[in-house]
Design an enzyme around this catalytic site. Sequence first.
Site: not given
Ligand code: GLC
Length: 565
Positions: A22, A30, A99, A199, A258, A333-334
Amino acid sequence: MEAPDWWRDAVVYQIYPVSFKDTTGNGKGDLNGITSKLPYLKDLGVEVVWLSPVYASPMVDMGYDISNYREIHPDFGTMEDWERMTKEAHRIGLKVVMDLVVNHTSDQHEWFQDAKDGGSKKDWYIWRGKNKEGKEPNNWGAIFGGSCWEWNDKLKEYYLHVFDVSQPDLNWENPAVRDAVWDVMRFWLDKGCDGFRMDVINCISKTPGFPDAPVADPQSMYQYGLIHRFNGPKVADYLLEMHDKVLQYYPNAFTVGEAPGVKSAEQALPLVQNGVPLQMLFHFEHMYIDHQPGKTCFNYKPWKLTELKDVLGKFMEFNEANGGWDSLYLENHDQPRIISRWANDGKYRDASAKMLAIFHATGRGTLFIYQGQEIGMANPAAWTFDELRDLEEIQYYKAIEASNGDTKDALKQIQRIGRDNSRTPMQWSADTNAGFTSGTPWIKVNQDYEEWNVEAEQASSDISVLKFWKSLLTIRKDHNGLVRGAFQMIDYENQSVYAYTRRNATEQYLVVCSFSEEEVKWVCPVNRGNLLLGNYPSQEIEEDDTLTLRPYEGRLYYLPAMQHL
Ligand code: GLC
């Protein structure tokens, strides 16, 4: 000139922007914060940075709910900040991957605002009437809880949302939607973005006819229909069209899709063969080994090392034989922090982080490091309900509470597997808030930051986890056999030791990783050669072929002569 398949050798670093750095004091990371840390990333040895979404968004799902694909969320800065960051990244030889979240938009996107009132974009989303009983069209559950269908009283129809109710799915059957997505991609590529992480890209085609899912267990209610919401028959067609319309004109662009629910390398192959239409996927099979089948991540199942070998080893062996390619990731991040999940973040934290680094960086595929992984970040010790920020965790907790379940256990499961574990601020120093912000951080800082932070690990006279990662990335750069070479598992049945060789025409390596908290004796079936890197300060002199591996010991050997196994 860049080799057309440069992406195979690349080391990618995932930034979760809101938790990275930040510079304004508002408690959220940011773009200028990212710019300020680009030299750190360059020095670490990465080549590509991938940013989780920084677009305009109501932030219900932390930016994975986009309300305008061509705008930057003010919390992250401005488009000029993005341009400055990208220019600076390019100047020092880093690429910037964005992304691309196009399975769904936010319900605040102007397309959906028009659609929900029956405007000309209505068919950009997926609508169905009531079934014969006057209920939802089918029994599919939404990933973040409840039904996948939400009633719109004006249109007297339901819209489909595979994720949260605020994330309506786009109707990819409609060519206008696909054209709009291609436009978004061109917009960013023309601005200098170097590619996309896509995604839930295998969700863009659903099972035709939207059949009911088999009902097995009420506990897994919100997983009903998972099979029907992913891997529909047109995923490959849509991605080939994406390739024809967009990607072929940007031959150096990076692409990773993904793909939860892609279960095997055979299934992945049509999407990644020789880099077309995508270069690689993120499958989830290794992330699921600790889930009870058919249930959510919060339902723990003990797992064996052979289950992990079954997934990762088999993906690598198949891809190699068939022109596929893997992505190597252990965190994002998941997912929670890997040392907390697969090893030991207490007594053996240093050894665990380094062993998993060896294991991770010597697989066959493109390497993805998640922010903080390079300093051995761990899950926070505990969460209270008030500290939670992730809607998946909050909805899970509330569901347990509503059914008079054990909420203490819910918090324990969240600490073990929840998404907030990896979203805590990046630990830069021992200063207040780990040097992440001068304000109040949007999510709590991990309690261990005074000891585990970048500055301390840079200054340490020992080989810190950070220094270890740097050496490992240098070795990977200097020894291409470790990146592209053939992969072969050894001693597959072993439940404590994960061992394999990597080799090309001129080089051969042996990797031995102990996933055990106990000392393990392991008989090495090959002449193991010279140690290139190990995670214990001194190696014992072992003269016979039995290795004594200490808790979470990892070793990487260079074999002097080619051997047939
Ligand atoms: C993907 C992302 C996740 C998000 C989901 C819905 O799995 O990595 O963070 O919640 O898609 O967009």
